[in-house]
Design an enzyme around this catalytic site. Sequence first.
Site: not given
Ligand SMILES: NC(=O)c1ccc[n+]([C@@H]2O[C@H](COP(=O)([O-])OP(=O)(O)OC[C@H]3O[C@@H](n4cnc5c(N)ncnc54)[C@H](O)[C@@H]3O)[C@@H](O)[C@H]2O)c1
Length: 683
Positions: A122, A143, A155, A193
Site C-alpha cells: 500500500s 492493491h 487498483e 488512499n
Molecule cells: N490491511 C489492510 O487494510 C491493507 C489494505 C491494502 C493493502 N494492504 C497491504 O497488504 C499487505 C499485508 O497486510 P496485512 O494487513 O494482511 O498484514 P498481516 O500482518 O495481517 O499479514 C502478513 C502475513 O505475511 C506473513 N509473512 C511475513 N513475511 C513473510 C514471508 N517472507 N513469506 C511468507 N509470509 C510472510 C506473516 O506471517 C503474516 O501472516 C501489506 O503490504 C499491507 O500494506 C493492507
Amino acid sequence: MSQYEVQNFAVIGAGNMGSGIAQKIATEGFPVLLVDLDDDKVENGLQTIRTLLEQGVERKIFRPQQAEAILGRIEGTSDWQRLADVDMVIEAVFEDLDVKRLVFQRLSDVTRADCILATNTSSFFVREVAEVTPNPERVLGLHYFFHPAKNRLVEVIAHDGTDPAAYAAAWAAQEALGKTPIDSADAPGFVVNRYFVPWLNEAVRLLEEGVADIATIDWAAKKAFDIGMGPFELMNVTGVPIAMHAATTLGHQLHPFYLPAARLQEQVNVHQVNWDLSGDADQSKYDQIADRLLGVVFYIAAQLVDEGVSTVEDSDIGARVGLRWSQGPFQLINQVGAARARLLAEAITTRWELPLPKLLADAGDAGIPIHLVALGDRPPLKSVWINRPDAMNALNPAVTDQLASALDMALAEAEHGVVLGGSGKAFIAGADIKFFVDHLRADTFAQIQEFTERGQQLLGRIGAATQPVVARVQGLALGGGAETALACDWIVASPKASLGFPETGIGIYPGLGGTQRLPRRIGLPLAKYLVYSGQILGARQAQQIGLVDEVVPFGDLDAACATAAQRGKAPARSAPVTCAHADWQPLWDFFEQYSVDQILSGEADPCGVTVLEKAVKKMGHKSYNALKQAERLFDEGAALQLDAALKLELRDLAEVFAHADALEGLSALIEGRRPSFQSPALT
Ligand SMILES: NC(=O)c1ccc[n+]([C@@H]2O[C@H](COP(=O)([O-])OP(=O)(O)OC[C@H]3O[C@@H](n4cnc5c(N)ncnc54)[C@H](O)[C@@H]3O)[C@@H](O)[C@H]2O)c1
C-alpha cells in the site's frame, strides 16, 4: 493467445489481506495456494477463512456444500516449491520493503517465467519491488481494499517496465474474480488512499484547530459525503495507527500537507486508544467542516488527474466501489459547481502553498466531463466500454446517449470492427429500473417512451453499420444488456457470463428487441421460454442454443473478439425452425405447441418433465399482463421483417407501462420484495 494465462493462483502471506484474497479467489471457483512462513501461520490464515465461511453459512450467504467447496479449492502450504506451476502470485506479506524484496527474489527462482507476480503493497512503489527481480516485466501491483473478499475494488498498477500483456492478463484475471479493477500509475498512495488518507487527516486537523468536536465532524462528514461512517469512526474500525502511518508515508513522499496532524500522532503515540465518538453534533458547524473536507478531496482528485495517476472516471469509481461513497470526487465537484469547488480547493492549496490543479483551474461552468462510456482501442478493434461498474453498467438516458456517440465515433474510425464491453462484474445488467419507477410515479411516461425509442435507434445503428460489432460479454447481461448483445453481430462470452430476460417478472416485456432479435437467433419456442420464464442461462447453455457464438476463458476474450470480427458482419438472421440441441427439445416442443393461457390454465401438461414443470412454475410468478403482451409481440412479429417487428415493441409500450403490474413489478425490484401481480382471468 497471451503468453500469460491465469487459471490458478497463489497468495503469499496468510494474514488479514492474504487470507481474504485467497478466500475470494476460491469463492470465484479458482484453485489457490495460501503460503506463509510456517505451517502454524498458514493454519491461522485457513482458520480465519473457515470462520468467515461459517459465518457466511449462518447468514445464508453460502450453503454448507458451497463453503466446503470453497475451502476445498484452498491449499495451505509453507513449501515454496509448490509454486512451480502457478500462473499468478499475489504477495501480501508485511509492509516492509526488505521483506517484500526477499519474497520477490525467492518467487523469481521458484515460479515459471510466465507467472505474473503481483504485490499488494500500500505504500511502496511497485518498481522498488520489481527492480530486485531478474524479470521485472512480469511484476505489477494489485492493491486490494479491506476486506478483500467483500470489497470489489482493486487498483492495478504497472511500473515502467511491466509487460503490457502481463498487465492485461492481470486485469482480466481480476475481472474473472468479480473484482472492479481501476488503473493507477505507480505513484504514492495510488488512487483512492491518496485522497482518502488526507480526508481522515483533515478531520483530525479540524478537531485540533478547535473548529468542532469529534461527534460534530463525523456527523457533518457523513452528511456531506452521504456515507454511513464519519472519519473518526472509520479510523476506529480500521485502526488509528494505520491512518497515521499512511499519512506519514504520503507526507514523506509528496508534501508536508499530507503529514499526519499532530493530534493524530498524539492519539497514536500518547493516548493509544480509539477516538471517543460520544456527544451530540453541533449542526451550526456543518458548512465549515464540509467545505474543508470537500476542498481536500477536490484538490487531490484533480491533482491525480493532472499528474496522470488516474482518470476522472477511475477516481470516481474508486470512491464509489472502494469507499462506498454515493458519489465520487468529480460527481461531487459537478454537484457543488466547478466555481465553488475551485474556491474550496483553493482554500487548501493557498494555505499549503501548493499550486491549484489545472483541471480545476480550467473547469468551466459545465463542470468536469465524466465519461460513462469510454472510446478506446483493443487492437485490432476499436473499443466502446460502459464504465459504470458500481451500477452494473445499467442503461439510462445518459449512458445510452454517450453509447450512441461513442459507437458512432468508433464505427467511423474502425478498420477491423468494434468491440463493445462493460467494466466490472456485469456486461450490462439491464435498464436503470429507478429511471422507470421515477417516471411512472411522476406520470411522465413520455420519457420512458423516448428512452426506449433512442435505445432501439442505438441498437439499430449496430445492425446498419458496415463494420462488425462484437459483444464481449464477461459477466451479467440481463434484459436491456442481453438485448444490446443480441443487436451485435457476434457474442463472445466468458464462462462466467450469464444472459436472461427477466422483464415479465417485473411487469413489462423486453422493449429493445428482445421479442424480435431473440427468436431470430434461437427460434421462437426457445425465445418464448426464456422471456416467459425469465430463466437466466450460463454461457455454456446459451452457446448450446446459439444465443452466444463462443465461450472462451477470460484471458482470451479480447483475442476471440478480434477473431469474431474477422468474420465480418453477421448475415441477416431468420428464425431457426428446428431445435439446435437435443437437450432443449422438450422445451422447444412445449413452447411451440402451447400458448400462455394454455400453460397457465393447466391445459398444457408438462408430463412430469422437470424442466417443463419448472418453467410452468416460474411463469406462475410473472405478470400475466406482461406475458400476454410478450406473446402478442412474438406472434405478430414472427411474420414481419425485423425493422417492422421491432416497431411493435414501441407501439405497445404505453400499454404495458400503463398496467398496474408495471409499477408494482418495478417497485418491488427496487424494494427487494416479491411483486404482487394482478391474477389472470382464466376460465
Ligand atoms: N490491511 C489492510 O487494510 C491493507 C489494505 C491494502 C493493502 N494492504 C497491504 O497488504 C499487505 C499485508 O497486510 P496485512 O494487513 O494482511 O498484514 P498481516 O500482518 O495481517 O499479514 C502478513 C502475513 O505475511 C506473513 N509473512 C511475513 N513475511 C513473510 C514471508 N517472507 N513469506 C511468507 N509470509 C510472510 C506473516 O506471517 C503474516 O501472516 C501489506 O503490504 C499491507 O500494506 C493492507
